[in-house]
Scaffold this active site. Structure first.
Site, PDB file in Angstrom:
ATOM      1  N   GLN A 272      -3.535   2.239  17.052  1.00  0.00           N
ATOM      2  CA  GLN A 272      -4.785   1.647  16.558  1.00  0.00           C
ATOM      3  C   GLN A 272      -5.693   1.361  17.759  1.00  0.00           C
ATOM      4  O   GLN A 272      -5.224   0.968  18.809  1.00  0.00           O
ATOM      5  CB  GLN A 272      -4.507   0.351  15.779  1.00  0.00           C
ATOM      6  CG  GLN A 272      -3.767   0.578  14.474  1.00  0.00           C
ATOM      7  CD  GLN A 272      -4.667   1.124  13.371  1.00  0.00           C
ATOM      8  OE1 GLN A 272      -5.817   1.474  13.616  1.00  0.00           O
ATOM      9  NE2 GLN A 272      -4.140   1.213  12.170  1.00  0.00           N
TER      10      GLN A 272
ATOM     11  N   GLY B 108       0.896  -2.563   8.815  1.00  0.00           N
ATOM     12  CA  GLY B 108       2.067  -1.702   8.690  1.00  0.00           C
ATOM     13  C   GLY B 108       3.131  -2.070   9.695  1.00  0.00           C
ATOM     14  O   GLY B 108       3.921  -2.989   9.479  1.00  0.00           O
ATOM     15  N   ARG B 109       3.127  -1.358  10.819  1.00  0.00           N
ATOM     16  CA  ARG B 109       4.231  -1.461  11.776  1.00  0.00           C
ATOM     17  C   ARG B 109       4.611  -2.860  12.242  1.00  0.00           C
ATOM     18  O   ARG B 109       5.803  -3.138  12.395  1.00  0.00           O
ATOM     19  CB  ARG B 109       3.943  -0.528  12.965  1.00  0.00           C
ATOM     20  CG  ARG B 109       4.160   0.935  12.580  1.00  0.00           C
ATOM     21  CD  ARG B 109       3.464   1.902  13.484  1.00  0.00           C
ATOM     22  NE  ARG B 109       2.009   1.865  13.285  1.00  0.00           N
ATOM     23  CZ  ARG B 109       1.158   2.667  13.906  1.00  0.00           C
ATOM     24  NH1 ARG B 109       1.605   3.567  14.770  1.00  0.00           N
ATOM     25  NH2 ARG B 109      -0.139   2.583  13.658  1.00  0.00           N
TER      26      ARG B 109
ATOM     27  N   ASP C 276      -3.373   4.268  -1.925  1.00  0.00           N
ATOM     28  CA  ASP C 276      -4.301   4.684  -0.859  1.00  0.00           C
ATOM     29  C   ASP C 276      -4.274   6.204  -0.711  1.00  0.00           C
ATOM     30  O   ASP C 276      -3.686   6.737   0.228  1.00  0.00           O
ATOM     31  CB  ASP C 276      -3.868   3.979   0.446  1.00  0.00           C
ATOM     32  CG  ASP C 276      -4.701   4.377   1.651  1.00  0.00           C
ATOM     33  OD1 ASP C 276      -5.855   4.794   1.472  1.00  0.00           O
ATOM     34  OD2 ASP C 276      -4.180   4.261   2.780  1.00  0.00           O
TER      35      ASP C 276
ATOM     36  N   ASP D  31     -13.565  14.570  -3.778  1.00  0.00           N
ATOM     37  CA  ASP D  31     -13.613  15.853  -4.483  1.00  0.00           C
ATOM     38  C   ASP D  31     -14.837  15.809  -5.403  1.00  0.00           C
ATOM     39  O   ASP D  31     -15.604  14.835  -5.383  1.00  0.00           O
ATOM     40  CB  ASP D  31     -12.304  16.045  -5.280  1.00  0.00           C
ATOM     41  CG  ASP D  31     -11.930  17.523  -5.420  1.00  0.00           C
ATOM     42  OD1 ASP D  31     -12.829  18.329  -5.723  1.00  0.00           O
ATOM     43  OD2 ASP D  31     -10.747  17.860  -5.239  1.00  0.00           O
ATOM     44  N   ILE D  32     -15.001  16.817  -6.241  1.00  0.00           N
ATOM     45  CA  ILE D  32     -16.132  16.781  -7.170  1.00  0.00           C
ATOM     46  C   ILE D  32     -15.907  15.648  -8.182  1.00  0.00           C
ATOM     47  O   ILE D  32     -14.756  15.258  -8.444  1.00  0.00           O
ATOM     48  CB  ILE D  32     -16.335  18.144  -7.878  1.00  0.00           C
ATOM     49  CG1 ILE D  32     -15.088  18.548  -8.667  1.00  0.00           C
ATOM     50  CG2 ILE D  32     -16.698  19.223  -6.865  1.00  0.00           C
ATOM     51  CD1 ILE D  32     -15.296  19.778  -9.542  1.00  0.00           C
ATOM     52  N   PRO D  33     -17.001  15.084  -8.728  1.00  0.00           N
ATOM     53  CA  PRO D  33     -16.859  13.904  -9.597  1.00  0.00           C
ATOM     54  C   PRO D  33     -15.840  14.060 -10.715  1.00  0.00           C
ATOM     55  O   PRO D  33     -15.037  13.164 -10.974  1.00  0.00           O
ATOM     56  CB  PRO D  33     -18.287  13.723 -10.151  1.00  0.00           C
ATOM     57  CG  PRO D  33     -19.170  14.272  -9.077  1.00  0.00           C
ATOM     58  CD  PRO D  33     -18.416  15.445  -8.504  1.00  0.00           C
ATOM     59  N   ASN D  34     -15.825  15.232 -11.392  1.00  0.00           N
ATOM     60  CA  ASN D  34     -14.913  15.426 -12.521  1.00  0.00           C
ATOM     61  C   ASN D  34     -13.443  15.326 -12.091  1.00  0.00           C
ATOM     62  O   ASN D  34     -12.615  14.708 -12.765  1.00  0.00           O
ATOM     63  CB  ASN D  34     -15.207  16.799 -13.150  1.00  0.00           C
ATOM     64  CG  ASN D  34     -14.419  17.025 -14.402  1.00  0.00           C
ATOM     65  OD1 ASN D  34     -14.487  16.217 -15.325  1.00  0.00           O
ATOM     66  ND2 ASN D  34     -13.626  18.089 -14.437  1.00  0.00           N
TER      67      ASN D  34
ATOM     68  N   LYS E 155      -7.261   8.013  -1.052  1.00  0.00           N
ATOM     69  CA  LYS E 155      -8.587   8.366  -0.503  1.00  0.00           C
ATOM     70  C   LYS E 155      -9.158   9.634  -1.163  1.00  0.00           C
ATOM     71  O   LYS E 155      -9.418  10.638  -0.498  1.00  0.00           O
ATOM     72  CB  LYS E 155      -8.507   8.576   1.011  1.00  0.00           C
ATOM     73  CG  LYS E 155      -8.025   7.368   1.795  1.00  0.00           C
ATOM     74  CD  LYS E 155      -8.093   7.637   3.293  1.00  0.00           C
ATOM     75  CE  LYS E 155      -7.614   6.457   4.126  1.00  0.00           C
ATOM     76  NZ  LYS E 155      -6.163   6.228   4.083  1.00  0.00           N
TER      77      LYS E 155
ATOM     78  N   THR F  80     -11.172   4.525  10.682  1.00  0.00           N
ATOM     79  CA  THR F  80     -11.142   3.797  11.967  1.00  0.00           C
ATOM     80  C   THR F  80     -10.660   4.687  13.108  1.00  0.00           C
ATOM     81  O   THR F  80     -10.755   4.315  14.267  1.00  0.00           O
ATOM     82  CB  THR F  80     -10.263   2.530  11.870  1.00  0.00           C
ATOM     83  OG1 THR F  80      -9.040   2.874  11.230  1.00  0.00           O
ATOM     84  CG2 THR F  80     -10.945   1.446  11.078  1.00  0.00           C
TER      85      THR F  80
ATOM     86  N   LYS G  96       0.854  -1.188   0.000  1.00  0.00           N
ATOM     87  CA  LYS G  96       0.000   0.000   0.000  1.00  0.00           C
ATOM     88  C   LYS G  96       0.890   1.239   0.000  1.00  0.00           C
ATOM     89  O   LYS G  96       1.760   1.389   0.860  1.00  0.00           O
ATOM     90  CB  LYS G  96      -0.895   0.010   1.250  1.00  0.00           C
ATOM     91  CG  LYS G  96      -1.784   1.230   1.351  1.00  0.00           C
ATOM     92  CD  LYS G  96      -2.772   1.093   2.497  1.00  0.00           C
ATOM     93  CE  LYS G  96      -2.282   1.618   3.806  1.00  0.00           C
ATOM     94  NZ  LYS G  96      -2.083   3.073   3.854  1.00  0.00           N
TER      95      LYS G  96
END
Ligand code: C5P
Length: 241
Positions: A199, A219-220, A64, A69-72, A66, A126, A37
């Site tokens: 976490q 990850g860690r 990753d 924003d606007i669709p365009n 994420k 999360t 990732k």
């Protein structure tokens, strides 16, 4: 184990700032890890070169970033991610139906036939609990992730997304809302003997696999292991035992 279904895949979160440190890790981990990732940390420092370097080493890449924003704009960003060679890309489900549909279309339009990357929606981060969710949604009553996560997962599915990122604690709720074929990508994973770090809602690899996670993100516990390849193999062995 994964309920006799697909095998759960391990994705290692390549949370490094310097690309060379990330590539040294990939070299050390060898063939014990297939999926990596790339998050905003590494992408902001190294950009598309990070994706290219992993693809050149035969690895699968979950980009990753994420998008929200606007669709365009999201459609353009997803198109570039696809052209980079990402195998999995994510957007926020809260961006809405039109935004997610635009992301799916952009991915399909820019992929060779049958080779579209997995399009995954982030439901509720999360790091957010009921209090944060109640605050950002301006609810007078308490609003919990156990209600909002399956709601957003269903919206993502209706919008053509392949799956969602969620906590292991919501796997059963999402499976009920979206069925067995919806792809579940689960972070917040800790082997029984490792540190919890920051976490909060964690599960072991074995528990998450048994609940039906398609991918777990770690990850860690692997990045900081004295022997990363051994740590990754131990996690994979734990998931099929
Ligand atoms: O080190 P650790 O196993 O906690 O890393 C988990 C990775 O998964 C990090 O890259 C983190 O940003 C990511 N992640 C998460 N929770 C989410 C989404 C992504 O922990 N809801």
């Amino acid at each position: 184990m994964n309920c006799g279904k697909r095998e759960t895949e391990l994705i290692v979160a390549l949370d490094f700032v310097k690309l060379q440190d990330a590539l040294d890790f990939v070299e050390t981990a060898g063939d014990s890890v297939t999926w990596y990732k790339i998050g905003s940390q590494l992408f902001c420092s190294a950009g598309p070169a990070a994706v290219a370097a992993l693809k050149a080493r035969g690895k699968k890449v979950f980009l990753d970033l994420k998008f929200y924003d606007i669709p365009n704009t999201v459609a353009s960003a997803v198109a570039e991610a696809v052209k980079m060679g990402a195998d999995m890309v994510n957007v926020h489900a809260s961006g809405g139906r039109e935004m997610m549909m635009a992301a799916v279309k952009a991915a399909a339009d820019n992929s060779p036939a049958g080779k579209r990357p997995l399009l995954i929606a982030v439901t509720v981060l999360t790091s957010m609990d009921a209090a944060t969710l109640t605050e950002v949604t301006n609810r007078k009553d308490a609003y919990t992730p156990s209600v909002h996560v399956p709601y957003l997962a269903k919206l993502a599915k209706e919008s053509g997304m392949d799956g969602v990122v969620a906590s292991a604690h919501e796997i059963d709720l999402i499976r009920s809302a979206c069925g067995g074929d919806f792809v579940l990508v689960i972070p917040g994973i800790r082997p029984a003997d490792s540190s919890v770090d920051d976490q909060k809602r964690i599960m072991t690899p074995r528990e998450a696999a048994a609940k039906g996670a398609d991918f777990i993100v770690v990850g860690r516990p692997v990045l900081k292991a004295r022997n990363p390849a051994e740590a990754a193999r131990a996690i994979k062995a734990e998931m099929v035992s």
